[in-house]
Motif scaffolding. Structure first.
Motif, PDB file in Angstrom:
ATOM      1  N   HIS A 133      -1.174  16.385 -29.550  1.00  0.00           N
ATOM      2  CA  HIS A 133      -2.376  16.449 -30.299  1.00  0.00           C
ATOM      3  C   HIS A 133      -2.355  15.433 -31.446  1.00  0.00           C
ATOM      4  O   HIS A 133      -3.291  15.420 -32.030  1.00  0.00           O
ATOM      5  CB  HIS A 133      -2.018  17.811 -31.036  1.00  0.00           C
ATOM      6  N   GLY A 134      -1.369  14.574 -31.508  1.00  0.00           N
ATOM      7  CA  GLY A 134      -1.557  13.452 -32.362  1.00  0.00           C
ATOM      8  C   GLY A 134      -1.455  14.042 -33.874  1.00  0.00           C
ATOM      9  O   GLY A 134      -2.018  13.061 -34.680  1.00  0.00           O
ATOM     10  N   ASN A 135      -1.092  14.943 -34.171  1.00  0.00           N
ATOM     11  CA  ASN A 135      -1.121  15.495 -35.566  1.00  0.00           C
ATOM     12  C   ASN A 135       0.343  15.591 -35.979  1.00  0.00           C
ATOM     13  O   ASN A 135       1.102  16.584 -35.585  1.00  0.00           O
ATOM     14  CB  ASN A 135      -2.016  16.788 -35.642  1.00  0.00           C
ATOM     15  N   ALA A 136       0.660  14.637 -36.721  1.00  0.00           N
ATOM     16  CA  ALA A 136       1.770  14.622 -37.469  1.00  0.00           C
ATOM     17  C   ALA A 136       2.102  15.655 -38.449  1.00  0.00           C
ATOM     18  O   ALA A 136       1.789  15.480 -39.620  1.00  0.00           O
ATOM     19  CB  ALA A 136       2.244  13.092 -37.895  1.00  0.00           C
ATOM     20  N   MET A 137       2.770  16.646 -38.216  1.00  0.00           N
ATOM     21  CA  MET A 137       2.643  17.898 -39.011  1.00  0.00           C
ATOM     22  C   MET A 137       3.771  17.682 -40.012  1.00  0.00           C
ATOM     23  O   MET A 137       4.987  17.094 -39.842  1.00  0.00           O
ATOM     24  CB  MET A 137       2.934  19.192 -38.333  1.00  0.00           C
ATOM     25  N   PRO A 138       3.472  18.075 -41.401  1.00  0.00           N
ATOM     26  CA  PRO A 138       4.442  17.879 -42.178  1.00  0.00           C
ATOM     27  C   PRO A 138       5.671  18.769 -41.881  1.00  0.00           C
ATOM     28  O   PRO A 138       5.333  19.909 -41.173  1.00  0.00           O
ATOM     29  CB  PRO A 138       3.748  18.361 -43.714  1.00  0.00           C
ATOM     30  N   VAL A 139       6.766  18.290 -42.206  1.00  0.00           N
ATOM     31  CA  VAL A 139       8.089  19.223 -41.744  1.00  0.00           C
ATOM     32  C   VAL A 139       8.109  20.400 -42.624  1.00  0.00           C
ATOM     33  O   VAL A 139       8.280  20.297 -43.822  1.00  0.00           O
ATOM     34  CB  VAL A 139       9.394  18.210 -41.835  1.00  0.00           C
ATOM     35  N   PRO A 140       8.124  21.657 -42.178  1.00  0.00           N
ATOM     36  CA  PRO A 140       8.266  22.730 -42.950  1.00  0.00           C
ATOM     37  C   PRO A 140       9.904  22.785 -43.477  1.00  0.00           C
ATOM     38  O   PRO A 140      10.730  22.263 -42.951  1.00  0.00           O
ATOM     39  CB  PRO A 140       8.227  23.937 -42.152  1.00  0.00           C
ATOM     40  N   THR A 141       9.956  23.071 -44.899  1.00  0.00           N
ATOM     41  CA  THR A 141      11.307  23.397 -45.417  1.00  0.00           C
ATOM     42  C   THR A 141      11.980  24.103 -44.494  1.00  0.00           C
ATOM     43  O   THR A 141      11.483  25.271 -44.088  1.00  0.00           O
ATOM     44  CB  THR A 141      11.219  23.830 -46.680  1.00  0.00           C
ATOM     45  N   GLY A 142      13.339  23.867 -44.419  1.00  0.00           N
ATOM     46  CA  GLY A 142      14.257  24.815 -43.718  1.00  0.00           C
ATOM     47  C   GLY A 142      14.240  24.343 -42.410  1.00  0.00           C
ATOM     48  O   GLY A 142      15.472  24.534 -41.425  1.00  0.00           O
ATOM     49  N   GLU A 143      13.448  23.477 -41.719  1.00  0.00           N
ATOM     50  CA  GLU A 143      13.672  22.765 -40.619  1.00  0.00           C
ATOM     51  C   GLU A 143      14.561  21.988 -40.438  1.00  0.00           C
ATOM     52  O   GLU A 143      14.433  21.013 -41.053  1.00  0.00           O
ATOM     53  CB  GLU A 143      12.366  22.489 -39.844  1.00  0.00           C
ATOM     54  N   ARG A 144      15.513  21.904 -39.270  1.00  0.00           N
ATOM     55  CA  ARG A 144      16.394  20.671 -39.435  1.00  0.00           C
ATOM     56  C   ARG A 144      16.168  20.046 -38.113  1.00  0.00           C
ATOM     57  O   ARG A 144      16.030  20.217 -37.147  1.00  0.00           O
ATOM     58  CB  ARG A 144      17.697  21.624 -39.109  1.00  0.00           C
ATOM     59  N   ASN A 145      15.786  18.649 -38.712  1.00  0.00           N
ATOM     60  CA  ASN A 145      15.306  17.827 -37.717  1.00  0.00           C
ATOM     61  C   ASN A 145      15.726  16.268 -38.100  1.00  0.00           C
ATOM     62  O   ASN A 145      15.328  15.373 -37.487  1.00  0.00           O
ATOM     63  CB  ASN A 145      13.889  17.605 -37.809  1.00  0.00           C
ATOM     64  N   THR A 146      16.959  16.198 -39.058  1.00  0.00           N
ATOM     65  CA  THR A 146      17.438  14.808 -39.369  1.00  0.00           C
ATOM     66  C   THR A 146      18.749  14.613 -39.180  1.00  0.00           C
ATOM     67  O   THR A 146      19.387  15.515 -39.317  1.00  0.00           O
ATOM     68  CB  THR A 146      17.194  14.756 -40.879  1.00  0.00           C
ATOM     69  N   VAL A 147      19.305  13.494 -38.886  1.00  0.00           N
ATOM     70  CA  VAL A 147      20.745  13.333 -38.716  1.00  0.00           C
ATOM     71  C   VAL A 147      21.000  12.515 -40.169  1.00  0.00           C
ATOM     72  O   VAL A 147      20.451  11.612 -40.543  1.00  0.00           O
ATOM     73  CB  VAL A 147      20.910  12.396 -37.567  1.00  0.00           C
ATOM     74  N   LEU A 148      22.396  12.884 -40.654  1.00  0.00           N
ATOM     75  CA  LEU A 148      22.816  12.253 -41.717  1.00  0.00           C
ATOM     76  C   LEU A 148      23.892  11.287 -41.114  1.00  0.00           C
ATOM     77  O   LEU A 148      24.489  11.706 -40.386  1.00  0.00           O
ATOM     78  CB  LEU A 148      23.203  13.108 -42.798  1.00  0.00           C
ATOM     79  N   ALA A 149      23.714  10.061 -41.555  1.00  0.00           N
ATOM     80  CA  ALA A 149      24.468   9.019 -40.592  1.00  0.00           C
ATOM     81  C   ALA A 149      24.948   7.739 -41.940  1.00  0.00           C
ATOM     82  O   ALA A 149      24.405   7.973 -42.979  1.00  0.00           O
ATOM     83  CB  ALA A 149      23.975   8.308 -39.701  1.00  0.00           C
ATOM     84  N   LEU A 150      25.705   6.849 -41.489  1.00  0.00           N
ATOM     85  CA  LEU A 150      26.119   5.811 -42.447  1.00  0.00           C
ATOM     86  C   LEU A 150      25.634   4.539 -42.144  1.00  0.00           C
ATOM     87  O   LEU A 150      25.226   4.161 -41.194  1.00  0.00           O
ATOM     88  CB  LEU A 150      27.877   5.907 -42.324  1.00  0.00           C
ATOM     89  N   ASN A 199      18.871  20.602 -46.540  1.00  0.00           N
ATOM     90  CA  ASN A 199      18.389  21.916 -45.695  1.00  0.00           C
ATOM     91  C   ASN A 199      17.754  21.063 -44.502  1.00  0.00           C
ATOM     92  O   ASN A 199      17.263  21.824 -43.354  1.00  0.00           O
ATOM     93  CB  ASN A 199      17.507  22.571 -46.036  1.00  0.00           C
ATOM     94  N   THR A 200      17.566  19.887 -44.387  1.00  0.00           N
ATOM     95  CA  THR A 200      16.840  19.284 -43.267  1.00  0.00           C
ATOM     96  C   THR A 200      17.790  18.788 -42.196  1.00  0.00           C
ATOM     97  O   THR A 200      17.435  18.232 -41.205  1.00  0.00           O
ATOM     98  CB  THR A 200      15.847  18.220 -43.590  1.00  0.00           C
ATOM     99  N   PHE A 201      18.988  18.622 -42.541  1.00  0.00           N
ATOM    100  CA  PHE A 201      20.083  17.819 -41.614  1.00  0.00           C
ATOM    101  C   PHE A 201      20.543  18.764 -40.393  1.00  0.00           C
ATOM    102  O   PHE A 201      20.689  19.992 -40.820  1.00  0.00           O
ATOM    103  CB  PHE A 201      21.411  17.291 -42.380  1.00  0.00           C
ATOM    104  N   TYR A 202      20.542  18.357 -39.205  1.00  0.00           N
ATOM    105  CA  TYR A 202      21.335  19.359 -38.359  1.00  0.00           C
ATOM    106  C   TYR A 202      22.693  18.787 -37.862  1.00  0.00           C
ATOM    107  O   TYR A 202      23.396  19.561 -37.439  1.00  0.00           O
ATOM    108  CB  TYR A 202      20.255  19.212 -36.859  1.00  0.00           C
ATOM    109  N   CYS A 203      22.939  17.545 -38.203  1.00  0.00           N
ATOM    110  CA  CYS A 203      24.153  17.091 -38.508  1.00  0.00           C
ATOM    111  C   CYS A 203      24.594  15.886 -39.211  1.00  0.00           C
ATOM    112  O   CYS A 203      23.734  15.250 -39.569  1.00  0.00           O
ATOM    113  CB  CYS A 203      24.803  17.011 -36.695  1.00  0.00           C
ATOM    114  N   MET A 204      25.594  15.433 -39.210  1.00  0.00           N
ATOM    115  CA  MET A 204      26.054  14.491 -40.037  1.00  0.00           C
ATOM    116  C   MET A 204      27.065  13.970 -39.139  1.00  0.00           C
ATOM    117  O   MET A 204      27.998  14.370 -38.700  1.00  0.00           O
ATOM    118  CB  MET A 204      26.804  14.679 -41.303  1.00  0.00           C
TER     119      MET A 204
END
Ligand code: PLP
Length: 418
Positions: A133-150, A199-204
């Motif tokens: 739909h080409g609609n970049a929805m804002p990420v709801p808080t609590g949703e884990r969609n990010t990796v923390l890396a170095l 709260n957005t990290f699913y892993c590090m």
């Protein structure tokens, strides 16, 4: 035509041809060379090792490979039993693959689905619909969609592994990183990342203690301890990519012996450098999130050659050698010699000299300082492969003192010769 790795094919120096290899020696068309790189850090027992050869030959007489889809066999069961017993804590659940990069992909996918299964992340199908739909929805808080890396991380060359990496020298053609936050190995940066985005990290994911291909960068265990605390507090899975650091390279058997990750990735030295194979090892709580009556929570992944019987047999033999012949003592001896030969080295062209376990590195200010080093080393009977501004040795652990001194003196004399 062979398309060689990490190379501009037009300008690369012709590779050295190996005719046979034995112990720490490569017998080549440029003479007999001590391998200071252990074939990308994997050949920890040296080449042509009688015990490893015997393990493979014996297995070859039975069968080389069968798939793990619907079939199983003793070599994969025995290796798994050995790893479960040998690795710390409840790191007991072994998922095999054919390379370190794939094993990293497996770890990241496992971490993401762990959160999907627990209802903490969006299902990938929803993400696809959004894209459609080409609609970049804002990420709801609590949703884990990010990796923390170095920063300066290297986790392999496949796409997601490349994305969690942070190494322009390798991945400059693909600068766009999505869903990844990179931080330096400083505790204040770590705390800030968690307090802002925890709260957005699913892993590090980290290369613990020693960042290899990103420039042999070394850091303290206190960073990992704090990472463990914060991951626990925020419910984030901690992944150690020990593809390079595992099996003693940092002077610890595994960094996981010091701080227990939720998922551990091993590769490179796993098979003693004989056959490409890797394993993603999960703790019980990770495994349990996939375990149940619902087929939709199962882990849907399966490399064709996972659990290859030759690879498992040689890996088991390699682990046994490591244990029975007290490799940790060999590594401590290597570290002492490396410290004594290199740490006093001072030169205006050198930025820093670092030694950790079985890794010795001279970081120079300007990469051009290392031009011609490879040929210089070859003329002194050593195969070395500097990259960028990093000159390093990661020798096979079976190296004799005199051979190790030859390697280190070549590195040192590059700066001290007239
Ligand atoms: C080499 C390496 C990988 C990739 O392993 P391959 O077997 O080359 O795919 C991943 N992570 C780290 C830390 C590595 O050093």
């Amino acid at each position: 035509m062979i398309w060689y790795p990490y190379a501009q094919m037009k300008t690369m120096a012709p590779p050295i041809r190996v005719e046979r290899a034995d112990g720490v020696f490569l017998h080549t068309d440029k003479g007999i060379l001590i391998d200071a790189v252990s074939s990308w850090w994997s050949t920890i027992h040296g080449y042509n090792h009688p015990v490893l050869n015997a393990a493979i030959s014996d297995q070859l007489g039975k069968f080389a490979h069968v798939m793990l889809g619907g079939l199983t066999h003793d070599p994969v069961q025995q290796l798994t039993d050995k790893l479960s017993e040998w690795l710390p804590g409840d790191l007991d659940y072994c998922f095999y693959s054919d390379s370190g990069s794939v094993a990293v992909e497996v770890a990241l996918k496992m971490a993401l689905q762990y959160n999907v299964n627990r209802g903490c992340a969006r299902h990938s199908v929803l993400a696809l619909e959004n894209a459609h739909h080409g609609n970049a929805m804002p990420v709801p808080t609590g949703e884990r969609n990010t990796v923390l890396a170095l920063k300066n991380a290297y986790h392999g060359d496949t796409f997601k592994a490349m994305e969690v990496g942070d190494d322009e020298d390798y991945h400059f053609a693909f600068p766009h990183k999505r869903g990844v936050v990179h931080i330096p190995t400083r505790i204040d940066a770590l705390e800030k990342a968690f307090s802002e985005k925890g709260n957005t990290f699913y892993c590090m994911i980290v290369e613990p203690l020693l960042q290899g291909a990103g420039g042999m960068k070394m850091y303290d265990c206190s960073f990992l301890r704090r990472a463990r605390e914060l991951c626990d507090r925020y419910g984030v899975l901690l992944i150690f990519d020990e593809v390079a650091t595992g099996f003693g390279r940092t002077g610890n058997r595994f960094a996981a012996d010091l701080v227990l990750p939720d998922i551990l990735v091993l590769g490179k030295a796993l098979t003693g450098g004989y056959i490409g194979h890797a394993v993603t090892v999960a703790r019980r709580k990770v495994f349990e999130a996939f375990y149940g009556d619902d087929p939709r929570i199962a882990f849907m992944h399966g490399p064709t050659f996972m659990g290859n019987a030759l690879a498992c047999r040689v890996a088991l033999a390699s682990v046994r050698l490591f244990e029975e012949e007290n490799y940790m003592q060999k590594i401590r001896r290597i570290e002492k010699i490396e410290q004594s030969v290199l740490l006093g080295l001072r030169d205006e062209r050198i930025k820093e000299v670092r030694v950790m376990g079985g890794c010795a590195c001279i970081e120079v200010v300007n990469p051009s300082v290392l031009e011609g080093f490879r040929e210089y080393a070859v003329s002194h009977g050593v195969f070395c492969r500097p990259f960028g501004n990093i000159l390093y040795a990661m020798v096979p652990y079976v190296i004799q003192e005199e051979q190790l001194r030859t390697v280190l003196n070549v590195m040192r004399s590059w700066f001290t010769r007239g």
